[in-house]
Write a protein that holds these residues in place. Sequence first.
Motif, PDB file in Angstrom:
ATOM      1  N   GLY A 134      88.296  34.556  94.933  1.00 26.95           N
ATOM      2  CA  GLY A 134      89.462  34.557  94.071  1.00 26.95           C
ATOM      3  C   GLY A 134      90.565  35.455  94.558  1.00 26.95           C
ATOM      4  O   GLY A 134      91.432  35.066  95.333  1.00 26.95           O
ATOM      5  N   ALA A 135      90.564  36.680  94.124  1.00 24.82           N
ATOM      6  CA  ALA A 135      91.620  37.617  94.492  1.00 24.82           C
ATOM      7  C   ALA A 135      91.602  37.913  95.988  1.00 24.82           C
ATOM      8  O   ALA A 135      92.656  38.032  96.613  1.00 24.82           O
ATOM      9  CB  ALA A 135      91.487  38.908  93.690  1.00 24.82           C
ATOM     10  N   SER A 136      90.415  38.001  96.576  1.00 19.53           N
ATOM     11  CA  SER A 136      90.368  38.318  98.008  1.00 19.53           C
ATOM     12  C   SER A 136      90.941  37.173  98.841  1.00 19.53           C
ATOM     13  O   SER A 136      91.604  37.409  99.848  1.00 19.53           O
ATOM     14  CB  SER A 136      88.950  38.655  98.447  1.00 19.53           C
ATOM     15  OG  SER A 136      88.095  37.541  98.294  1.00 19.53           O
ATOM     16  N   GLY A 137      90.699  35.938  98.418  1.00 21.19           N
ATOM     17  CA  GLY A 137      91.265  34.788  99.136  1.00 21.19           C
ATOM     18  C   GLY A 137      92.770  34.746  99.025  1.00 21.19           C
ATOM     19  O   GLY A 137      93.477  34.429  99.989  1.00 21.19           O
ATOM     20  N   HIS A 167      96.956  45.242  91.013  1.00 17.25           N
ATOM     21  CA  HIS A 167      95.625  45.495  90.438  1.00 17.25           C
ATOM     22  C   HIS A 167      94.723  44.276  90.578  1.00 17.25           C
ATOM     23  O   HIS A 167      93.524  44.412  90.862  1.00 17.25           O
ATOM     24  CB  HIS A 167      95.740  45.906  88.967  1.00 17.25           C
ATOM     25  CG  HIS A 167      96.257  47.296  88.779  1.00 17.25           C
ATOM     26  ND1 HIS A 167      95.524  48.418  89.076  1.00 17.25           N
ATOM     27  CD2 HIS A 167      97.452  47.751  88.331  1.00 17.25           C
ATOM     28  CE1 HIS A 167      96.231  49.503  88.817  1.00 17.25           C
ATOM     29  NE2 HIS A 167      97.417  49.118  88.369  1.00 17.25           N
ATOM     30  N   ILE A 168      95.279  43.083  90.399  1.00 18.91           N
ATOM     31  CA  ILE A 168      94.487  41.857  90.547  1.00 18.91           C
ATOM     32  C   ILE A 168      93.986  41.723  91.976  1.00 18.91           C
ATOM     33  O   ILE A 168      92.793  41.507  92.217  1.00 18.91           O
ATOM     34  CB  ILE A 168      95.323  40.620  90.149  1.00 18.91           C
ATOM     35  CG1 ILE A 168      95.549  40.588  88.638  1.00 18.91           C
ATOM     36  CG2 ILE A 168      94.652  39.328  90.616  1.00 18.91           C
ATOM     37  CD1 ILE A 168      96.591  39.579  88.182  1.00 18.91           C
ATOM     38  N   LEU A 169      94.882  41.840  92.927  1.00 25.17           N
ATOM     39  CA  LEU A 169      94.513  41.646  94.332  1.00 25.17           C
ATOM     40  C   LEU A 169      93.587  42.734  94.859  1.00 25.17           C
ATOM     41  O   LEU A 169      92.887  42.529  95.854  1.00 25.17           O
ATOM     42  CB  LEU A 169      95.769  41.551  95.203  1.00 25.17           C
ATOM     43  CG  LEU A 169      96.658  40.328  94.923  1.00 25.17           C
ATOM     44  CD1 LEU A 169      97.903  40.366  95.795  1.00 25.17           C
ATOM     45  CD2 LEU A 169      95.890  39.035  95.128  1.00 25.17           C
ATOM     46  N   ASN A 170      93.558  43.868  94.183  1.00 27.99           N
ATOM     47  CA  ASN A 170      92.649  44.950  94.575  1.00 27.99           C
ATOM     48  C   ASN A 170      91.381  44.974  93.720  1.00 27.99           C
ATOM     49  O   ASN A 170      90.628  45.940  93.768  1.00 27.99           O
ATOM     50  CB  ASN A 170      93.379  46.293  94.521  1.00 27.99           C
ATOM     51  CG  ASN A 170      94.320  46.442  95.693  1.00 27.99           C
ATOM     52  OD1 ASN A 170      93.884  46.614  96.823  1.00 27.99           O
ATOM     53  ND2 ASN A 170      95.611  46.317  95.440  1.00 27.99           N
ATOM     54  N   GLY A 171      91.156  43.921  92.943  1.00 28.21           N
ATOM     55  CA  GLY A 171      89.932  43.774  92.174  1.00 28.21           C
ATOM     56  C   GLY A 171      89.801  44.702  90.987  1.00 28.21           C
ATOM     57  O   GLY A 171      88.711  44.916  90.483  1.00 28.21           O
ATOM     58  N   GLN A 172      90.910  45.253  90.519  1.00 25.44           N
ATOM     59  CA  GLN A 172      90.863  46.197  89.405  1.00 25.44           C
ATOM     60  C   GLN A 172      91.235  45.567  88.072  1.00 25.44           C
ATOM     61  O   GLN A 172      91.166  46.226  87.043  1.00 25.44           O
ATOM     62  CB  GLN A 172      91.791  47.376  89.695  1.00 25.44           C
ATOM     63  CG  GLN A 172      91.366  48.153  90.912  1.00 25.44           C
ATOM     64  CD  GLN A 172      92.342  49.253  91.259  1.00 25.44           C
ATOM     65  OE1 GLN A 172      93.323  49.481  90.565  1.00 25.44           O
ATOM     66  NE2 GLN A 172      92.079  49.952  92.350  1.00 25.44           N
ATOM     67  N   ARG A 173      91.663  44.321  88.100  1.00 29.95           N
ATOM     68  CA  ARG A 173      92.049  43.642  86.863  1.00 29.95           C
ATOM     69  C   ARG A 173      91.730  42.161  87.024  1.00 29.95           C
ATOM     70  O   ARG A 173      91.860  41.605  88.106  1.00 29.95           O
ATOM     71  CB  ARG A 173      93.544  43.827  86.619  1.00 29.95           C
ATOM     72  CG  ARG A 173      94.009  43.216  85.321  1.00 29.95           C
ATOM     73  CD  ARG A 173      95.408  43.621  84.989  1.00 29.95           C
ATOM     74  NE  ARG A 173      95.403  45.018  84.552  1.00 29.95           N
ATOM     75  CZ  ARG A 173      96.494  45.755  84.432  1.00 29.95           C
ATOM     76  NH1 ARG A 173      97.665  45.255  84.731  1.00 29.95           N
ATOM     77  NH2 ARG A 173      96.421  46.994  84.012  1.00 29.95           N
ATOM     78  N   ALA A 174      91.318  41.540  85.927  1.00 30.07           N
ATOM     79  CA  ALA A 174      91.020  40.106  85.948  1.00 30.07           C
ATOM     80  C   ALA A 174      92.307  39.303  86.036  1.00 30.07           C
ATOM     81  O   ALA A 174      93.356  39.721  85.533  1.00 30.07           O
ATOM     82  CB  ALA A 174      90.246  39.720  84.690  1.00 30.07           C
TER      83      ALA A 174
END
Length: 94
Positions: free
Chosen positions: A18-21, A49-56
């Motif tokens: 998801g965010a990592s892609g 925050h989303i792209l760093n996995g800290q927020r949905a």
Amino acid sequence: MGPTPAFVANTRLRKARGASGLGAARKKQGISIAELARRVGVDGKRLWHILNGQRAMRADEFLKLCAFFNLGLGHFIDRETVRDLRSPNAFCDC
């Protein structure tokens, strides 16, 4: 009782790409998070925050980013997750 198929599929989707892609697609195009946020209409801090996995990520944000990068859902899920989602109990807690 173990986790429901819906929970398992949702967890796999979040962990999949998801965010990592999307972050990888952003880096490949050489675009900053601030510029990406501006272009897709998402708050810059929220996107960071989303792209760093800290927020949905919300569905509307996901769709905006997929459209921007021209990425389909198949880019983010694997065959096992698709199979789980097709399960008759995939969307219930039964």
